[in-house]
Design a protein around this motif. Structure first.
Motif, PDB file in Angstrom:
ATOM      1  N   VAL A  43     -14.262   5.579 -25.774  1.00  0.00           N
ATOM      2  CA  VAL A  43     -15.564   4.965 -25.241  1.00  0.00           C
ATOM      3  C   VAL A  43     -16.113   6.498 -24.396  1.00  0.00           C
ATOM      4  O   VAL A  43     -15.502   6.870 -23.341  1.00  0.00           O
ATOM      5  CB  VAL A  43     -15.432   3.953 -24.182  1.00  0.00           C
ATOM      6  N   PRO A  44     -17.252   6.927 -25.015  1.00  0.00           N
ATOM      7  CA  PRO A  44     -17.685   8.362 -24.349  1.00  0.00           C
ATOM      8  C   PRO A  44     -18.542   8.217 -23.371  1.00  0.00           C
ATOM      9  O   PRO A  44     -19.201   7.199 -23.265  1.00  0.00           O
ATOM     10  CB  PRO A  44     -18.350   9.089 -25.866  1.00  0.00           C
ATOM     11  N   CYS A  45     -18.395   8.991 -22.340  1.00  0.00           N
ATOM     12  CA  CYS A  45     -19.377   9.194 -21.255  1.00  0.00           C
ATOM     13  C   CYS A  45     -20.435  10.342 -21.820  1.00  0.00           C
ATOM     14  O   CYS A  45     -20.040  11.426 -22.014  1.00  0.00           O
ATOM     15  CB  CYS A  45     -18.863   9.630 -19.986  1.00  0.00           C
ATOM     16  N   ALA A  46     -21.609   9.580 -21.787  1.00  0.00           N
ATOM     17  CA  ALA A  46     -22.749  10.822 -22.340  1.00  0.00           C
ATOM     18  C   ALA A  46     -23.077  12.038 -21.658  1.00  0.00           C
ATOM     19  O   ALA A  46     -23.597  12.931 -22.255  1.00  0.00           O
ATOM     20  CB  ALA A  46     -24.235   9.815 -22.397  1.00  0.00           C
ATOM     21  N   VAL A  76     -16.346  12.771 -21.207  1.00  0.00           N
ATOM     22  CA  VAL A  76     -14.942  12.314 -21.227  1.00  0.00           C
ATOM     23  C   VAL A  76     -14.833  11.223 -22.114  1.00  0.00           C
ATOM     24  O   VAL A  76     -15.888  10.302 -22.307  1.00  0.00           O
ATOM     25  CB  VAL A  76     -14.911  11.806 -19.648  1.00  0.00           C
ATOM     26  N   LEU A  77     -13.697  10.985 -22.713  1.00  0.00           N
ATOM     27  CA  LEU A  77     -13.428   9.783 -23.448  1.00  0.00           C
ATOM     28  C   LEU A  77     -12.671   8.759 -22.503  1.00  0.00           C
ATOM     29  O   LEU A  77     -11.629   8.962 -21.967  1.00  0.00           O
ATOM     30  CB  LEU A  77     -12.753  10.032 -24.452  1.00  0.00           C
ATOM     31  N   ALA A  83     -14.717  -0.151 -21.819  1.00  0.00           N
ATOM     32  CA  ALA A  83     -16.101  -0.263 -21.050  1.00  0.00           C
ATOM     33  C   ALA A  83     -15.601  -0.230 -19.838  1.00  0.00           C
ATOM     34  O   ALA A  83     -16.614   0.571 -19.163  1.00  0.00           O
ATOM     35  CB  ALA A  83     -16.689  -1.414 -21.842  1.00  0.00           C
ATOM     36  N   TRP A  84     -14.760  -0.777 -19.282  1.00  0.00           N
ATOM     37  CA  TRP A  84     -14.386  -0.961 -18.099  1.00  0.00           C
ATOM     38  C   TRP A  84     -13.810   0.402 -17.526  1.00  0.00           C
ATOM     39  O   TRP A  84     -14.379   0.541 -16.432  1.00  0.00           O
ATOM     40  CB  TRP A  84     -13.271  -2.183 -17.668  1.00  0.00           C
ATOM     41  N   HIS A  85     -13.262   1.080 -17.993  1.00  0.00           N
ATOM     42  CA  HIS A  85     -12.909   2.369 -17.480  1.00  0.00           C
ATOM     43  C   HIS A  85     -13.975   3.181 -17.341  1.00  0.00           C
ATOM     44  O   HIS A  85     -14.226   4.075 -16.563  1.00  0.00           O
ATOM     45  CB  HIS A  85     -11.590   2.970 -18.656  1.00  0.00           C
ATOM     46  N   LEU A  86     -14.888   3.157 -18.375  1.00  0.00           N
ATOM     47  CA  LEU A  86     -16.185   4.222 -18.384  1.00  0.00           C
ATOM     48  C   LEU A  86     -16.844   3.689 -17.160  1.00  0.00           C
ATOM     49  O   LEU A  86     -17.381   4.498 -16.489  1.00  0.00           O
ATOM     50  CB  LEU A  86     -16.674   3.626 -19.705  1.00  0.00           C
ATOM     51  N   HIS A 128     -15.387   5.255 -14.420  1.00  0.00           N
ATOM     52  CA  HIS A 128     -15.801   6.605 -14.308  1.00  0.00           C
ATOM     53  C   HIS A 128     -16.895   6.872 -13.788  1.00  0.00           C
ATOM     54  O   HIS A 128     -17.354   7.791 -12.922  1.00  0.00           O
ATOM     55  CB  HIS A 128     -15.469   7.263 -15.756  1.00  0.00           C
ATOM     56  N   GLU A 129     -18.016   6.073 -13.964  1.00  0.00           N
ATOM     57  CA  GLU A 129     -19.260   6.283 -13.739  1.00  0.00           C
ATOM     58  C   GLU A 129     -19.345   5.929 -12.101  1.00  0.00           C
ATOM     59  O   GLU A 129     -20.366   6.561 -11.612  1.00  0.00           O
ATOM     60  CB  GLU A 129     -20.311   5.267 -14.476  1.00  0.00           C
ATOM     61  N   LYS A 130     -18.774   5.500 -11.599  1.00  0.00           N
ATOM     62  CA  LYS A 130     -18.697   5.307 -10.078  1.00  0.00           C
ATOM     63  C   LYS A 130     -18.030   6.338  -9.391  1.00  0.00           C
ATOM     64  O   LYS A 130     -18.179   6.315  -8.311  1.00  0.00           O
ATOM     65  CB  LYS A 130     -17.844   3.775  -9.716  1.00  0.00           C
TER      66      LYS A 130
END
Length: 87
Positions: free
Chosen positions: A25-28, A32-33, A37-40, A43-45
């Motif tokens: 699941v990539p961060c645009a 970062v992979l 989706a929960w880990h993403l 990461h976004e927080k």
């Protein structure tokens, strides 16, 4: 006389199914992979992600040459320059 006891090794626990998975699941913004989706979302927080997005949006336009940090707004600039390092 009874036969000698033999040591048996304990059976190995099965590997966790996620152990074989690779992050997909990539961060645009951060390249970062993440595993899920929960880990993403986690990461976004995070600070690094928020700073990267702010920098790409042009909001982080002040860089302190002494502390080598980017500052995002006027309040951060005032607080940063008020520290003992800049007095």
């Amino acid at each position: 006389m009874p036969p000698p006891l033999q040591r048996r090794s304990a059976p190995k626990p099965p590997k966790h199914p996620a152990a074989k998975k690779k992050p997909t699941v990539p961060c645009a913004f951060c390249e970062v992979l993440c595993m899920t989706a929960w880990h993403l979302e986690q990461h976004e927080k995070g600070r690094r992600h928020r700073n990267k997005v702010a920098c790409l949006a042009g909001e982080m336009n002040v860089q302190c040459q002494v502390g080598n940090v980017h500052l995002s707004d006027a309040l951060n600039v005032r607080h940063h320059y008020a520290r003992n390092l800049h007095i």
